[in-house]
Design an enzyme around this catalytic site. Structure first.
Site, PDB file in Angstrom:
ATOM      1  N   LYS A  49      -2.571  -4.635 -12.922  1.00  0.00           N
ATOM      2  CA  LYS A  49      -2.521  -5.048 -11.599  1.00  0.00           C
ATOM      3  C   LYS A  49      -3.353  -6.621 -10.964  1.00  0.00           C
ATOM      4  O   LYS A  49      -2.981  -7.255 -11.004  1.00  0.00           O
ATOM      5  CB  LYS A  49      -2.961  -4.434 -10.349  1.00  0.00           C
ATOM      6  CG  LYS A  49      -1.700  -2.848 -10.660  1.00  0.00           C
ATOM      7  CD  LYS A  49      -1.646  -2.036  -9.185  1.00  0.00           C
ATOM      8  CE  LYS A  49      -1.053  -1.057  -8.894  1.00  0.00           C
ATOM      9  NZ  LYS A  49      -1.292   0.586  -8.170  1.00  0.00           N
ATOM     10  N   GLN A  93      -6.137   2.540  -5.105  1.00  0.00           N
ATOM     11  CA  GLN A  93      -5.780   2.582  -5.884  1.00  0.00           C
ATOM     12  C   GLN A  93      -5.309   4.357  -5.192  1.00  0.00           C
ATOM     13  O   GLN A  93      -6.078   4.836  -4.802  1.00  0.00           O
ATOM     14  CB  GLN A  93      -6.365   2.601  -7.514  1.00  0.00           C
ATOM     15  CG  GLN A  93      -5.569   3.577  -8.401  1.00  0.00           C
ATOM     16  CD  GLN A  93      -3.486   3.026  -8.982  1.00  0.00           C
ATOM     17  OE1 GLN A  93      -3.993   2.121  -8.523  1.00  0.00           O
ATOM     18  NE2 GLN A  93      -2.774   3.451  -8.500  1.00  0.00           N
ATOM     19  N   ASP A 116      -0.259  -3.829   0.145  1.00  0.00           N
ATOM     20  CA  ASP A 116       0.664  -2.650  -1.022  1.00  0.00           C
ATOM     21  C   ASP A 116       0.926  -1.660   0.023  1.00  0.00           C
ATOM     22  O   ASP A 116       2.050  -0.919  -0.203  1.00  0.00           O
ATOM     23  CB  ASP A 116      -0.441  -1.365  -1.338  1.00  0.00           C
ATOM     24  CG  ASP A 116       0.159  -1.026  -2.456  1.00  0.00           C
ATOM     25  OD1 ASP A 116       0.547  -1.105  -3.327  1.00  0.00           O
ATOM     26  OD2 ASP A 116      -0.966   0.493  -2.928  1.00  0.00           O
TER      27      ASP A 116
END
Ligand code: NAP
Length: 274
Positions: A49, A93, A116
């Site tokens: 990412k 994450q 996200d």
């Protein structure tokens, strides 16, 4: 359905917008990546990412934390990033170590930095079809449907899986686009019969080749969000290909669109903050 091609288009547009942001403000859009512990898969995902961000002209601020980090410490770190005007987007994450209250950590992300799409705020926005950030994988799925001219309106969409980051938000986004949505999970009875009635199948189970070809109605659209060891999806691809009108491969289907959405939403967050 090529997610690789679609992602390349999204990333190209995103890079142009990131360059425009830098011209206007003198700084690059900034994504903070928070990683707790050193799970090898998570380390790889975060690295990927960050690399993709850099290529698109997005800077990243990496915050690695030890596996023993407490919920309180993690929440405090994320709150600091939420309050930092130099940070435009925050990625925690997933999954975090089991002792951490993941929901509490996600909720420490300011809604305007939730690129996200993991907070309850973002989930509500997706559910109510209000402006906000989409969960990246479900958002990528919707973009794939759009790119291939699949209008969910009036179609029966069967989503297999109800996780907070994938199945549930995918169902909400499809519902917001007027699909008739059935959400299936591990307690669903006679899953194959339900899937056989689907015009659109979204597989988000986490079990290799779980969805068989003879579950697929002729002409259905099959979206395989699964990613299992050995680059295998949740759908038995070769079998399903014989029945489906459109199908996403693994790899090269849903996966690349997920990161593309993360980058796109980071640049959107940066513009909104400027
Ligand atoms: P998850 O949290 O483990 O959720 C799996 C879901 O599948 C659960 O809702 C579970 O039901 C359901 N399920 C399990 N066994 C089932 C069965 N026998 N019949 C029907 N439903 C069943 O997984 P996730 O995070 O949503 O991920 C799902 C898959 O997508 C994984 O392969 C993952 O690697 C992949 N993924 C891909 C991306 C990407 O970027 N492409 C991103 C995220 C995840 P219950 O709720 O009843 O337990």
């Amino acid at each position: 359905m090529s997610g690789t091609e679609l992602a390349a288009t999204i990333v190209k547009e995103t890079a142009e917008r990131a360059a425009e942001f830098e011209r206007r403000t003198g700084t690059k859009p900034c994504l903070a990546t928070v990683l707790v512990g050193d799970d090898p898969a998570s380390v790889t995902y975060v690295k990927m990412k960050r690399n993709r961000s850099a290529k698109a002209g997005i800077t990243s601020r990496h915050v690695p934390l030890p596996a023993e980090t407490t919920t309180e410490e993690l929440v405090a770190t994320i709150r600091e990033l939420s309050a930092d005007p130099a940070v435009h987007g925050i990625l925690l994450q997933h999954p975090v170590p089991a002792h951490i209250d993941e929901r509490a950590a996600f909720e420490a992300i300011a809604p305007e930095k939730d690129v996200d799409g993991v907070t309850m705020h973002s989930f509500a926005a997706m559910s109510f079809a209000e402006p906000g950030f989409a969960s990246c994988t479900p958002g990528g799925i919707m973009r794939l449907l759009d790119a291939y001219g699949v209008d969910p309106r009036g179609k029966h969409a069967v989503v297999i899986g109800r996780s907070p980051i994938l199945g549930k938000p995918a169902a909400m986004l499809l519902l917001a686009r007027d699909a008739t949505v059935t959400v299936c999970h591990s307690r669903t009875q006679d899953l194959p019969s339900i899937v056989r009635t689907a015009d659109i199948v979204v597989a988000a189970v986490g079990k290799p080749e779980f969805v068989r070809g003879d579950w697929i109605k002729p002409g259905a659209v099959v979206i395989d969000a699964g990613y299992n060891e050995g680059n295998v999806g949740d759908v038995a691809y070769a079998e399903a290909l014989a029945h489906a009108a459109l199908i996403t491969p693994v790899p090269g289907g849903v996966g690349p669109t997920t990161i593309a959405l993360l980058l796109e939403q980071t640049v959107t967050a940066a513009f909104a903050a400027s």
